[in-house]
Design an enzyme around this catalytic site. Sequence first.
Site, PDB file in Angstrom:
ATOM      1  CG  HIS A  18      -4.770 -13.102  -5.775  1.00  0.00           C
ATOM      2  ND1 HIS A  18      -3.969 -13.405  -5.498  1.00  0.00           N
ATOM      3  CD2 HIS A  18      -5.240 -12.022  -4.869  1.00  0.00           C
ATOM      4  CE1 HIS A  18      -3.182 -12.537  -4.379  1.00  0.00           C
ATOM      5  NE2 HIS A  18      -4.056 -11.719  -4.197  1.00  0.00           N
ATOM      6  CG  HIS A  41      -6.363  -4.390   4.847  1.00  0.00           C
ATOM      7  ND1 HIS A  41      -7.635  -3.992   4.733  1.00  0.00           N
ATOM      8  CD2 HIS A  41      -6.009  -4.603   6.126  1.00  0.00           C
ATOM      9  CE1 HIS A  41      -8.216  -3.672   5.920  1.00  0.00           C
ATOM     10  NE2 HIS A  41      -7.201  -3.884   6.897  1.00  0.00           N
ATOM     11  CB  SER A 101      -4.854  -7.978  -4.302  1.00  0.00           C
ATOM     12  OG  SER A 101      -4.446  -7.208  -3.190  1.00  0.00           O
ATOM     13  CD  GLU A 119       0.543  -2.850   3.723  1.00  0.00           C
ATOM     14  OE1 GLU A 119      -0.356  -3.765   3.577  1.00  0.00           O
ATOM     15  OE2 GLU A 119       1.000  -3.256   5.180  1.00  0.00           O
ATOM     16  CG  ASP A 165      -6.729  -9.785   1.508  1.00  0.00           C
ATOM     17  OD1 ASP A 165      -7.215 -10.839   2.331  1.00  0.00           O
ATOM     18  OD2 ASP A 165      -5.963  -9.997   0.501  1.00  0.00           O
TER      19      ASP A 165
HETATM   20  C1  SAM Z   1      -3.572 -10.592   3.752  1.00  0.00           C
HETATM   21  S1  SAM Z   1      -2.416  -9.132   3.581  1.00  0.00           S
HETATM   22  C2  SAM Z   1      -2.870  -8.346   2.040  1.00  0.00           C
HETATM   23  C3  SAM Z   1      -2.714  -9.268   0.707  1.00  0.00           C
HETATM   24  C4  SAM Z   1      -3.172  -8.336  -0.565  1.00  0.00           C
HETATM   25  N1  SAM Z   1      -4.581  -7.912  -0.354  1.00  0.00           N
HETATM   26  C5  SAM Z   1      -3.044  -9.631  -1.598  1.00  0.00           C
HETATM   27  O1  SAM Z   1      -4.144 -10.009  -2.071  1.00  0.00           O
HETATM   28  O2  SAM Z   1      -1.906  -9.542  -2.206  1.00  0.00           O
HETATM   29  C6  SAM Z   1      -3.017  -8.123   4.494  1.00  0.00           C
HETATM   30  C7  SAM Z   1      -2.160  -6.594   4.540  1.00  0.00           C
HETATM   31  O3  SAM Z   1      -2.779  -5.841   5.490  1.00  0.00           O
HETATM   32  C8  SAM Z   1      -1.862  -4.948   5.912  1.00  0.00           C
HETATM   33  N2  SAM Z   1      -2.526  -4.367   7.092  1.00  0.00           N
HETATM   34  C9  SAM Z   1      -2.737  -4.744   8.439  1.00  0.00           C
HETATM   35  N3  SAM Z   1      -3.601  -3.788   9.075  1.00  0.00           N
HETATM   36  C10 SAM Z   1      -4.150  -2.752   8.181  1.00  0.00           C
HETATM   37  C11 SAM Z   1      -4.856  -1.625   8.182  1.00  0.00           C
HETATM   38  N4  SAM Z   1      -5.458  -1.402   9.200  1.00  0.00           N
HETATM   39  N5  SAM Z   1      -4.752  -0.963   6.952  1.00  0.00           N
HETATM   40  C12 SAM Z   1      -3.967  -1.273   5.990  1.00  0.00           C
HETATM   41  N6  SAM Z   1      -3.391  -2.109   5.869  1.00  0.00           N
HETATM   42  C13 SAM Z   1      -3.268  -2.938   6.903  1.00  0.00           C
HETATM   43  C14 SAM Z   1      -0.838  -5.928   6.316  1.00  0.00           C
HETATM   44  O4  SAM Z   1       0.373  -5.362   6.590  1.00  0.00           O
HETATM   45  C15 SAM Z   1      -0.746  -6.698   5.133  1.00  0.00           C
HETATM   46  O5  SAM Z   1       0.279  -6.311   4.363  1.00  0.00           O
END
Ligand code: SAM
Length: 283
Positions: A18, A41, A101, A119, A165
């Site tokens: 971040h 993500h 994020s 998401e 991410d």
């Molecule tokens: C590491 S977390 C993201 C954290 C966020 N980017 C942050 O920095 O606050 C990964 C997220 O991706 C979601 N996810 C998993 N596979 C996905 C996909 N194919 N497309 C979109 N989201 C996905 C998960 O549910 C999770 O909420």
Amino acid sequence: MNYRHAFHAGNFADVFKHSILLGLLESLKGKQSAFCYFDTHAGRGRYDLRGEEATRTREAAGGVQRLLASTRLPSLLHVYVNLVRALSAGQGGELAVYPGSPLLASLVMRDQDRATLCELQDDEAAALKALFRGDARFGVHHRDGYEALKALTPPKQKRGLVLIDPPYEAQVGEFLQIQDALTGAFTRWPNAIYAVWYPIKLRQHIVPFHRWLAERSGAARVLAAELLLHPDNSALRLNGCGMAILNPPWKFDRQLNELLPVLHELLAQSRYGAHRLEWLTAN
Ligand SMILES: C[S@@+](CC[C@H](N)C(=O)[O-])C[C@H]1O[C@@H](n2cnc3c(N)ncnc32)[C@H](O)[C@@H]1O
């Protein structure tokens, strides 16, 4: 899909990710024209540090909480800490909330800027939609982020930043998905900045990804920043994490050179830690 970011909110990886994200967004604000922030993500956007998940792991104690007491932060970390702290104003000085994020981005985006958030997980997507309901700058998509990156780019705004991410549940397979997504996205939107977060366990999983970024991604400039809190190349746990940045802003390496040693010092867990900044391309 088992991954829930609430267990990890505010940990060392979030601080690393971040603070770099904030630096990239601030650099985009150097020009008046609008930019698009694309988060493949996105998570739920806002995390309750007093909730069951966060209190069970207490990962924020080894992450963002460590920065609160420091009085000599580089300006980027100072801004980051102030943004995080402001979300918990009136909570007796303790952090009650940690911004994901999308929420962090929303705090620094201007009226003219736009964001596309993706998401896949039902509850997380519902929470994300609720968080940004009524904010015309944000489009929230309950769908696969890789597929959305294909379908929704390039955006109307020519400038922008893509944050990739994923949870890396597929381990090595995730790198292959990222490569696939980047290939198409880079062709359609070649001047965007792409920031790809990755976990560091076994080095042999990262080497081919770095090689692909350098030789086959199509980007002329690729920078890799890494923060290790434990010895490199062990499969036992998360040893550290990295961010690969395609098309980094001009002189962004200088900013990272200032940031990484401070993060290393503040977040260290043992004497084996390290930080690295490497141009993967000839630059
Ligand atoms: C590491 S977390 C993201 C954290 C966020 N980017 C942050 O920095 O606050 C990964 C997220 O991706 C979601 N996810 C998993 N596979 C996905 C996909 N194919 N497309 C979109 N989201 C996905 C998960 O549910 C999770 O909420």
